[in-house]
Write a protein that holds these residues in place. Structure first.
Motif, PDB file in Angstrom:
ATOM      1  N   GLN B  52      13.521 -25.846 -86.093  1.00  0.00           N
ATOM      2  CA  GLN B  52      13.173 -24.469 -86.486  1.00  0.00           C
ATOM      3  C   GLN B  52      12.731 -23.665 -85.269  1.00  0.00           C
ATOM      4  O   GLN B  52      13.082 -22.487 -85.123  1.00  0.00           O
ATOM      5  N   LEU B  79      19.306 -18.355 -93.198  1.00  0.00           N
ATOM      6  CA  LEU B  79      20.035 -19.485 -93.785  1.00  0.00           C
ATOM      7  C   LEU B  79      19.750 -20.771 -93.011  1.00  0.00           C
ATOM      8  O   LEU B  79      19.555 -21.839 -93.599  1.00  0.00           O
ATOM      9  N   LEU B  81      17.056 -21.540 -91.216  1.00  0.00           N
ATOM     10  CA  LEU B  81      15.696 -22.028 -91.475  1.00  0.00           C
ATOM     11  C   LEU B  81      15.597 -22.676 -92.848  1.00  0.00           C
ATOM     12  O   LEU B  81      14.951 -23.716 -93.016  1.00  0.00           O
ATOM     13  N   ALA B  82      16.256 -22.061 -93.849  1.00  0.00           N
ATOM     14  CA  ALA B  82      16.213 -22.633 -95.208  1.00  0.00           C
ATOM     15  C   ALA B  82      16.869 -24.011 -95.236  1.00  0.00           C
ATOM     16  O   ALA B  82      16.348 -24.947 -95.866  1.00  0.00           O
ATOM     17  N   LEU B  83      17.993 -24.148 -94.521  1.00  0.00           N
ATOM     18  CA  LEU B  83      18.678 -25.443 -94.528  1.00  0.00           C
ATOM     19  C   LEU B  83      17.902 -26.490 -93.732  1.00  0.00           C
ATOM     20  O   LEU B  83      17.862 -27.662 -94.114  1.00  0.00           O
ATOM     21  N   GLU B  85      14.644 -26.575 -93.399  1.00  0.00           N
ATOM     22  CA  GLU B  85      13.514 -26.969 -94.257  1.00  0.00           C
ATOM     23  C   GLU B  85      13.948 -27.973 -95.313  1.00  0.00           C
ATOM     24  O   GLU B  85      13.200 -28.890 -95.665  1.00  0.00           O
ATOM     25  N   SER B  86      15.179 -27.785 -95.815  1.00  0.00           N
ATOM     26  CA  SER B  86      15.641 -28.684 -96.877  1.00  0.00           C
ATOM     27  C   SER B  86      15.809 -30.110 -96.359  1.00  0.00           C
ATOM     28  O   SER B  86      15.728 -31.061 -97.135  1.00  0.00           O
ATOM     29  N   LEU B  89      12.753 -31.825 -96.957  1.00  0.00           N
ATOM     30  CA  LEU B  89      12.625 -32.083 -98.399  1.00  0.00           C
ATOM     31  C   LEU B  89      13.435 -33.302 -98.832  1.00  0.00           C
ATOM     32  O   LEU B  89      13.026 -34.049 -99.708  1.00  0.00           O
ATOM     33  N   TYR B  90      14.621 -33.499 -98.212  1.00  0.00           N
ATOM     34  CA  TYR B  90      15.418 -34.689 -98.533  1.00  0.00           C
ATOM     35  C   TYR B  90      14.595 -35.944 -98.256  1.00  0.00           C
ATOM     36  O   TYR B  90      14.560 -36.868 -99.060  1.00  0.00           O
ATOM     37  N   LEU B  92      11.378 -36.208 -98.150  1.00  0.00           N
ATOM     38  CA  LEU B  92      10.290 -36.287 -99.134  1.00  0.00           C
ATOM     39  C   LEU B  92      10.781 -36.872-100.458  1.00  0.00           C
ATOM     40  O   LEU B  92      10.108 -37.710-101.072  1.00  0.00           O
ATOM     41  N   VAL B  93      11.973 -36.441-100.880  1.00  0.00           N
ATOM     42  CA  VAL B  93      12.534 -36.945-102.144  1.00  0.00           C
ATOM     43  C   VAL B  93      12.798 -38.441-102.046  1.00  0.00           C
ATOM     44  O   VAL B  93      12.485 -39.209-102.972  1.00  0.00           O
ATOM     45  N   PHE B  96       9.522 -40.245-102.312  1.00  0.00           N
ATOM     46  CA  PHE B  96       9.028 -40.280-103.692  1.00  0.00           C
ATOM     47  C   PHE B  96       9.837 -41.267-104.532  1.00  0.00           C
ATOM     48  O   PHE B  96       9.308 -41.911-105.429  1.00  0.00           O
ATOM     49  N   ALA B  97      11.135 -41.368-104.235  1.00  0.00           N
ATOM     50  CA  ALA B  97      11.969 -42.289-105.001  1.00  0.00           C
ATOM     51  C   ALA B  97      11.660 -43.742-104.660  1.00  0.00           C
ATOM     52  O   ALA B  97      11.750 -44.622-105.516  1.00  0.00           O
ATOM     53  N   LYS B 100       6.440 -46.014-105.157  1.00  0.00           N
ATOM     54  CA  LYS B 100       5.955 -45.770-106.528  1.00  0.00           C
ATOM     55  C   LYS B 100       4.429 -45.745-106.528  1.00  0.00           C
ATOM     56  O   LYS B 100       3.801 -46.576-105.936  1.00  0.00           O
TER      57      LYS B 100
END
Lengths: 161, 100
Positions: B52, B79, B81-83, B85-86, B89-90, B92-93, B96-97, B100
């Motif tokens: 970023q 666009l 910066l949004a991508l 950031e995602s 998030l990937y 993070l997901v 979380f998966a 547990k």
């Protein structure tokens, strides 16, 4: 003879002018089309959110739907604030009349992450079952950008913009 | 700036020191998934921050050189910066998966 040559020359100039006008109008059309990308992404986000919420309601029940709605709202606000922050930064760099202080821009940028963290924490505390919906909702801008990319490719191929 | 870097280096050293001091004689089974998830999130956040910063720096330079190109640069920056950031998030997901 001279008149004929002059008429030919005039026709040639007129054709060149028409071609230039056509190129200019094509450039302005494509400029107008691409400048509307952010608005289209915003609309795509709303449409995708509604469709996915309906699908989540039918498939997984209301826990997941609420999580997705919160995630979608957070990502929508995040995208909107990102746009505002970038606008403020661009205003400062290009020295337009509307100028924001550096601290306001930086604080707003950091505040986004803080708010997302707080909302995610609240969701985890209140309803852990909605967490996956929240995480899915956070990917709404990516899906909307992918839709916009597909639409732009289609328009470029179909209309040659 | 140098003071800030010293403060952060000191804080990170403290973070490493505390678990070492808290270790008991009978160590429980190590949860490697949680440890690697923490490292994965740290690496993802660091790389996303770097990306970023580079994107913003390039856009700022481009805007300063050619203010007339503002609409295009601004759209690409938002666009981008949004991508970027995602990508965090990937990670993070996935964490979380897995955790547990």
């Amino acid at each position: 003879m001279q008149l004929l040559k002059r008429a030919e020359w005039l026709a040639l100039v007129r054709a060149e002018n028409l071609q230039m006008k056509d190129e200019q109008s094509s450039a302005s059309r494509s400029e107008t089309f691409y400048s509307g990308a952010l608005d289209r992404i915003r609309v795509s986000m709303i449409v995708l959110a509604v469709l996915t919420m309906l699908a989540a309601w039918v498939t997984y029940g209301w826990h997941m739907t609420v999580g997705f709605a919160v995630g979608g709202t957070v990502s929508y606000l995040n995208f909107y604030w990102l746009k505002r922050v970038v606008n403020g930064m661009a205003d400062r760099i290009t020295k337009t009349q509307r100028r924001e202080s550096v601290w306001a821009v930086v604080l707003r940028f950091l505040l986004r992450y803080f708010l997302i963290g707080m909302i995610a924490y609240a969701i985890v505390l209140v309803s852990p079952a909605s967490l996956y919906g929240l995480l899915a909702g956070l990917f709404l801008p990516v899906a909307a950008i992918a839709c916009e990319a597909g639409y732009e490719v289609y328009i470029a191929v179909a209309r040659g913009l | 700036m140098r003071t800030f870097s010293y403060i952060f280096m000191g804080l990170s050293a403290i973070c490493f020191a505390m678990p070492a001091l808290a270790q008991g004689p009978a160590a429980a089974e190590t949860n490697w998934v949680a440890i690697t998830s923490g490292f994965a999130m740290a690496i993802a956040s660091a790389v996303c921050g770097l990306a970023q910063a580079r994107a913003t720096a390039a856009a700022a330079e481009g805007l300063a050189r050619n203010p007339a190109a503002r609409p295009g640069i601004q759209l690409a920056l938002i666009l981008g910066l949004a991508l970027i950031e995602s990508l965090a998030l990937y990670t993070l997901v996935i964490i979380f998966a897995k955790v547990k």
